[in-house]
Design a protein around this motif. Structure first.
Motif, PDB file in Angstrom:
ATOM      1  N   ALA A   1      -0.618   2.759   6.445  1.00  0.00           N
ATOM      2  CA  ALA A   1       0.712   3.008   5.880  1.00  0.00           C
ATOM      3  C   ALA A   1       0.770   2.583   4.421  1.00  0.00           C
ATOM      4  O   ALA A   1       1.376   3.273   3.587  1.00  0.00           O
TER       5      ALA A   1
ATOM      6  N   ASP B   1       5.694  10.467   5.436  1.00  0.00           N
ATOM      7  CA  ASP B   1       6.199  10.449   6.813  1.00  0.00           C
ATOM      8  C   ASP B   1       5.174   9.827   7.760  1.00  0.00           C
ATOM      9  O   ASP B   1       5.536   9.072   8.680  1.00  0.00           O
ATOM     10  N   GLN B   2       3.900  10.145   7.532  1.00  0.00           N
ATOM     11  CA  GLN B   2       2.846   9.543   8.337  1.00  0.00           C
ATOM     12  C   GLN B   2       2.788   8.032   8.121  1.00  0.00           C
ATOM     13  O   GLN B   2       2.582   7.257   9.058  1.00  0.00           O
TER      14      GLN B   2
ATOM     15  N   SER C   1       4.649  14.725   3.654  1.00  0.00           N
ATOM     16  CA  SER C   1       4.048  14.568   4.985  1.00  0.00           C
ATOM     17  C   SER C   1       3.254  13.266   5.067  1.00  0.00           C
ATOM     18  O   SER C   1       3.251  12.591   6.102  1.00  0.00           O
TER      19      SER C   1
ATOM     20  N   GLN D   1       6.057   1.833  11.476  1.00  0.00           N
ATOM     21  CA  GLN D   1       6.975   1.530  12.581  1.00  0.00           C
ATOM     22  C   GLN D   1       6.218   1.221  13.871  1.00  0.00           C
ATOM     23  O   GLN D   1       6.587   0.296  14.612  1.00  0.00           O
ATOM     24  N   ARG D   2       5.176   1.987  14.147  1.00  0.00           N
ATOM     25  CA  ARG D   2       4.372   1.713  15.345  1.00  0.00           C
ATOM     26  C   ARG D   2       3.699   0.348  15.265  1.00  0.00           C
ATOM     27  O   ARG D   2       3.628  -0.394  16.252  1.00  0.00           O
TER      28      ARG D   2
ATOM     29  N   ALA E   1       7.384  -0.960   6.711  1.00  0.00           N
ATOM     30  CA  ALA E   1       8.300  -0.107   7.474  1.00  0.00           C
ATOM     31  C   ALA E   1       9.716  -0.200   6.920  1.00  0.00           C
ATOM     32  O   ALA E   1      10.414   0.820   6.776  1.00  0.00           O
TER      33      ALA E   1
ATOM     34  N   ASP F   1       5.567   6.454  10.086  1.00  0.00           N
ATOM     35  CA  ASP F   1       5.230   6.430  11.513  1.00  0.00           C
ATOM     36  C   ASP F   1       4.237   5.307  11.818  1.00  0.00           C
ATOM     37  O   ASP F   1       4.405   4.557  12.786  1.00  0.00           O
ATOM     38  N   TYR F   2       3.196   5.201  10.980  1.00  0.00           N
ATOM     39  CA  TYR F   2       2.209   4.126  11.170  1.00  0.00           C
ATOM     40  C   TYR F   2       2.879   2.754  11.102  1.00  0.00           C
ATOM     41  O   TYR F   2       2.627   1.875  11.935  1.00  0.00           O
TER      42      TYR F   2
END
Length: 516
Positions: A235, A248-249, A245, A255-256, A271, A252-253
């Motif tokens: 991230a 956005d990736q 994009s 937050q996970r 995040a 996602d990384y």
């Protein structure tokens, strides 16, 4: 054999006694080659027993003689095995004592004497390694590859040899071959994992973690820590990308990762930053609050503070209180409590927060950050001398590793790929956060405030020295009390006029001497 004969004689004697003890022992006759032998039954039993004894003895003697060559061979093998074991023992003792030359000699001798090929190969490799002979070491470890039980050991030895020579590609290749075995060892995984980290190959490292977990090489806890830190590093790399994009990736990384391991602060901070840019302030606050509850870190509350910019100091302090309530007994929460009190400028709240930090501001616990905070608190309470004292104390105080994670531009966890490798590996193995900037001694955000050097009773002298137009030797001396009235009363000398020049003593006119 002797035991068998004794048993046979015992049975014969018992039968003879039993027959002789009856009232009519009976007769026994034997006809053989026109000869007839008549005797009593007990005597016949004895004769039969003796003949059986002789037959068994003869048979055993014959067997013993026929097996003599085998016995001799077994004895020679036992002697050879003993000599081989003694040679191996001496060889391993030489390796342990650091005598590589003697160890190699014993290894060569054991090759002829010992049938335990596994131990012989191991001794040969260790002896060659001890003697610093790379060629012999490589040959010894290569020979191990032909023994199924020693293949992993041989690959490990060759990998270590390649690393010592600086052949990284060869070392990784050997580690990959070892990892592909049906039952790989942990060292093969660790070598590949560290190689991916060193190269900044986060995606490959994530795939390796999944495979190692499936093969039960690593624990689920190690897997979670490694995945969280790897996704956070990914991230951080994609956070500033030009493509939407990629950003956005990155979100996602991050937050996970924050959900998987809330205690890993970089994931939560990244995040929250990305969520803030996406105008998802509520979600960003939730992520930071969860991370604060797990492991408070100054970067968390600084990021939490900067989520909202258009608020009054009291509103900001009230919002930060929600973060404090998630982990109120932690040291960072007490530090943040004092920060909030300084925001509202409430002297009772400042005094209360200072008292709560008393244990952390004394002895070996005090840090430069704490001295700076206590200096600001003293200044807010009107204790200017105390504020300067805390600033002076900062010179002897130690720094805080967590504070070093924020650079001088207030960027948290702005790490290079090599820094992320250290952070990932440390967190995966130990569950703690590494601080590369602290280890390098790099400067971050200021920890100690810049205080004014003005001290009211002394300033008139300083200003007087700066503004007077006369020479330094003409400045008022301490016994000139009239010029120090302003200093004693704490007045400023902005309006003090220039001092008049000191009267000069007239020179005595020289009188010419009378000529004789």
């Amino acid at each position: 054999m002797i035991r068998t004969l004794l048993i046979l004689l015992g049975i014969t004697a018992l039968l003879a006694i039993a027959i002789a003890g009856v009232s009519d022992p009976g007769q026994a006759s034997l006809t053989w080659l026109n000869y007839r032998i008549d005797t009593s039954a007990s005597a016949a039993v004895i004769i039969i027993g003796v003949l059986a004894f002789c037959a068994v003895s003869f048979w055993n003697v014959a067997l013993w003689l026929s097996r003599s060559p085998q016995r001799a061979e077994r004895k020679r093998a036992a002697v050879r095995r003993k000599q081989g074991d003694e040679t191996l023992t001496r060889g391993f003792m030489n390796v342990a004592s650091g005598d590589g030359t003697e160890a190699r000699r014993q290894a060569a001798k054991a090759l002829d004497l010992c049938d335990n090929i596994v131990l012989v190969r191991i001794l040969s490799a260790m002896a060659a390694e001890q003697s610093d002979d790379d060629v012999a070491t490589k040959a010894a470890y290569t020979a191990m590859l032909s023994v199924p039980e020693l293949k992993l050991a041989g690959l490990r030895g060759l990998m270590k040899l390649a690393k010592s020579r600086g052949e990284k590609a060869e070392a990784i290749k050997l580690a990959g071959e070892a990892y592909s075995q049906p039952k790989p060892s942990m060292w093969a995984f660790e070598a590949l994992f560290e190689a991916h980290l060193e190269a900044g190959e986060w995606a490959e490292a994530l795939a390796l973690i999944d495979g190692a977990l499936t093969r039960k090489l690593i624990s689920p806890l190690f897997s979670e820590r490694a995945k969280a830190s790897l996704m956070a590093a990914s991230a951080a790399r994609l956070e500033t990308a030009d493509e939407a994009s990629s950003r956005d990736q990155a979100l996602d990384y991050a937050q996970r990762a924050a959900k998987l391991q809330p205690a890993f602060t970089p994931a939560a901070v990244i995040a929250a930053r990305l969520l803030g840019k996406a105008k998802k302030l509520g979600r960003a606050e939730d992520v930071l609050e969860a991370s604060w509850a797990a492991a408070p870190h100054p970067a968390i509350w600084l990021t939490y503070r900067d989520l909202v910019s258009d608020e009054t100091p009291k509103e900001r302090a009230r919002r930060l209180q929600g973060l404090i309530d998630r982990n109120p007994k932690h040291r960072e929460s007490r530090v943040l409590q004092l920060e909030c009190a300084l925001l509202t400028a409430s002297k009772p709240d400042i005094s209360e927060a200072v008292a709560a930090l008393a244990d952390h501001a004394a002895g070996d616990n005090v840090t430069r950050r704490i001295t700076g905070l206590m200096s600001r608190a003293a200044q807010a309470l009107g204790d200017h001398d105390g504020a300067r004292s805390w600033v002076a104390h900062a010179a002897q105080a130690k720094g805080e590793p967590e504070w070093s994670d924020i650079d001088a531009e207030a960027n948290a966890f702005a790490y290079s790929a090599s820094d992320w490798s250290d952070v990932i590996l440390t967190f995966a193995q130990k569950g703690v956060l590494a601080h590369p900037r602290y280890e390098r001694g790099e400067k971050g955000l200021p920890e100690v405030p810049d205080l004014s050097s003005r001290y009211v009773p002394s300033m008139p002298f300083i200003k007087g020295a700066k503004r007077t137009t006369v020479r330094a030797v003409d400045l008022p001396q301490p016994d000139a009390v009239d010029h120090y009235d302003a200093a004693i009363t704490g007045q400023d000398l902005d309006e003090v006029v220039a001092l008049p020049p000191k009267p000069t003593r007239a020179r005595k006119a020289a009188t010419p001497k009378a000529k004789k």
